[in-house]
Write an enzyme that holds these catalytic residues in place. Structure first.
Site, PDB file in Angstrom:
ATOM      1  N   HIS A   1       0.817  -1.219   0.000  1.00 17.35           N
ATOM      2  CA  HIS A   1       0.000   0.000   0.000  1.00 17.35           C
ATOM      3  C   HIS A   1       0.849   1.266   0.000  1.00 17.35           C
ATOM      4  O   HIS A   1       0.309   2.368  -0.155  1.00 17.35           O
ATOM      5  CB  HIS A   1      -1.017  -0.012   1.163  1.00 17.35           C
ATOM      6  CG  HIS A   1      -0.462   0.392   2.487  1.00 17.35           C
ATOM      7  ND1 HIS A   1      -0.061  -0.507   3.447  1.00 17.35           N
ATOM      8  CD2 HIS A   1      -0.257   1.617   3.019  1.00 17.35           C
ATOM      9  CE1 HIS A   1       0.363   0.152   4.515  1.00 17.35           C
ATOM     10  NE2 HIS A   1       0.258   1.434   4.276  1.00 17.35           N
TER      11      HIS A   1
ATOM     12  N   ASP B   1      -0.165  -7.498   1.908  1.00 17.07           N
ATOM     13  CA  ASP B   1       0.303  -6.115   1.808  1.00 17.07           C
ATOM     14  C   ASP B   1       1.828  -6.122   1.875  1.00 17.07           C
ATOM     15  O   ASP B   1       2.423  -5.781   2.898  1.00 17.07           O
ATOM     16  CB  ASP B   1      -0.325  -5.303   2.957  1.00 17.07           C
ATOM     17  CG  ASP B   1      -0.062  -3.821   2.832  1.00 17.07           C
ATOM     18  OD1 ASP B   1       0.505  -3.396   1.798  1.00 17.07           O
ATOM     19  OD2 ASP B   1      -0.414  -3.086   3.781  1.00 17.07           O
TER      20      ASP B   1
ATOM     21  N   GLY C   1       6.488   4.039  14.448  1.00 16.02           N
ATOM     22  CA  GLY C   1       6.766   3.178  13.315  1.00 16.02           C
ATOM     23  C   GLY C   1       5.855   3.685  12.221  1.00 16.02           C
ATOM     24  O   GLY C   1       4.948   4.476  12.468  1.00 16.02           O
TER      25      GLY C   1
ATOM     26  N   SER D   1       4.057   2.770   8.080  1.00 15.42           N
ATOM     27  CA  SER D   1       3.736   1.780   7.064  1.00 15.42           C
ATOM     28  C   SER D   1       4.972   1.285   6.342  1.00 15.42           C
ATOM     29  O   SER D   1       5.863   2.066   5.998  1.00 15.42           O
ATOM     30  CB  SER D   1       2.793   2.399   6.035  1.00 15.42           C
ATOM     31  OG  SER D   1       1.508   2.448   6.560  1.00 15.42           O
ATOM     32  N   GLY D   2       4.996   0.003   6.085  1.00 17.86           N
ATOM     33  CA  GLY D   2       6.084  -0.572   5.315  1.00 17.86           C
ATOM     34  C   GLY D   2       7.307  -0.925   6.143  1.00 17.86           C
ATOM     35  O   GLY D   2       8.153  -1.698   5.704  1.00 17.86           O
TER      36      GLY D   2
END
Ligand SMILES: *[C@@H]1O[C@H](CO)[C@@H](O)[C@H](O)[C@H]1NC(C)=O
Length: 268
Positions: free
Chosen positions: A73, A121, A214, A216-217
């Site tokens: 995403h 994802d 933290g 995304s990813g």
């Protein structure tokens, strides 16, 4: 002979991951804290080009000299990306850090942006050039295929994401202790219910320890019995709000995608 070479290359590769020169400081600070500089040396900042400037958008983990693991995403096909490696402060041009263009993004074939709760994802980004490993830039280890962490296993999420809901974006890398929530608990109705699948890992969500920092990813870093850090999760969803009781951060479970990762790297 070739077999021996291959074998020693694999062993050498395995030996050179997950052991930071600068050891992370493993404290139990509630709400996240600044990381020791370069103590998560596989952490990258994924950035896209916008009006001639590079903007941080997601985290990622260096898993091979020219491959970064991140979330599907995070990737939009219309954008141009680069990664920053070996960085602590995003705003400072730190010696030894590198910026490398992304030459190819491989998104998992079963990823569907309108079905986030199906999971998958996960994406791999090929770098335009291989990077040399240094004290500041090192590879993450991946867990053995199929590994499932026990309930309450301590892990650290790292990234340049927000520390508090709607708070300011930090300039220096943050870390936060999160305890794994097992699938049976995380998928129960008062937790995430059916939004969580077995291809995900949950961590946090006790309402006390932050599951907010933290981004995304980025990696969920968990230390194996041999002392090496393995990336067990890729931050997927649920981490944008902070400290919601029974709503832990949800990560793509990396141990479910080891074959996929190896195939993508071998075929690209
Ligand atoms: C993704 O999911 C949506 C909603 O269910 C569906 O309409 C669409 O066809 C799916 N896309 C792909 C590529 O499978």
């Amino acid at each position: 002979m070739i077999r021996t070479l291959l074998l020693s290359a694999l062993v050498a590769g395995a030996l050179s991951c997950g052991l930071p020169t600068n050891l992370p400081q493993l404290s139990r600070v509630v709400g996240g804290e600044e990381a020791t500089p370069n103590s998560w040396p596989w952490q990258v900042s994924l950035q896209y080009s916008s009006n001639g400037q590079w903007r941080h958008t997601c985290g990622g983990s260096l898993v091979a000299n020219n491959w970064v693991l991140t979330a599907a995403h995070c990737i939009s096909s219309s954008r141009t990306y680069r990664v920053l490696l070996g960085r602590h402060s995003l705003s400072t041009e730190e010696p030894g850090s590198l910026a490398v263009k992304v030459s190819k993004a491989v998104i998992h074939e079963d990823w569907n942006a309108s079905k986030l709760s199906n999971g998958n994802d996960i994406a791999l980004l090929k770098l335009a050039s291989s990077v040399s490993l240094t004290d500041q830039i090192q590879l993450a280890c991946l867990p053995p295929a199929g590994t499932i962490l026990a309930n309450n296993y301590p892990c650290y999420v790292t990234g340049w994401g927000r520390l508090q809901t709607n708070g300011a974006l930090p300039d220096v890398l943050q870390q936060g202790l999160l305890l794994v929530v097992d699938y049976a608990t995380c998928s129960s109705p008062s937790w995430w219910g059916s939004s969580v699948k077995t291809n995900m890992v949950c961590a946090g969500g006790d309402g006390v320890i932050s599951s907010c920092n933290g981004d995304s990813g980025g990696p969920l870093n968990c230390q194996a019995a041999d002392g090496r850090w393995q990336v067990h999760g890729v931050v997927s969803f649920g981490s944008l709000g902070c400290n919601y009781y029974h709503k832990p951060s949800v990560f793509t479970r990396v141990s479910n995608y080891i074959d996929w990762i190896q195939k993508v790297i071998a075929n690209n």
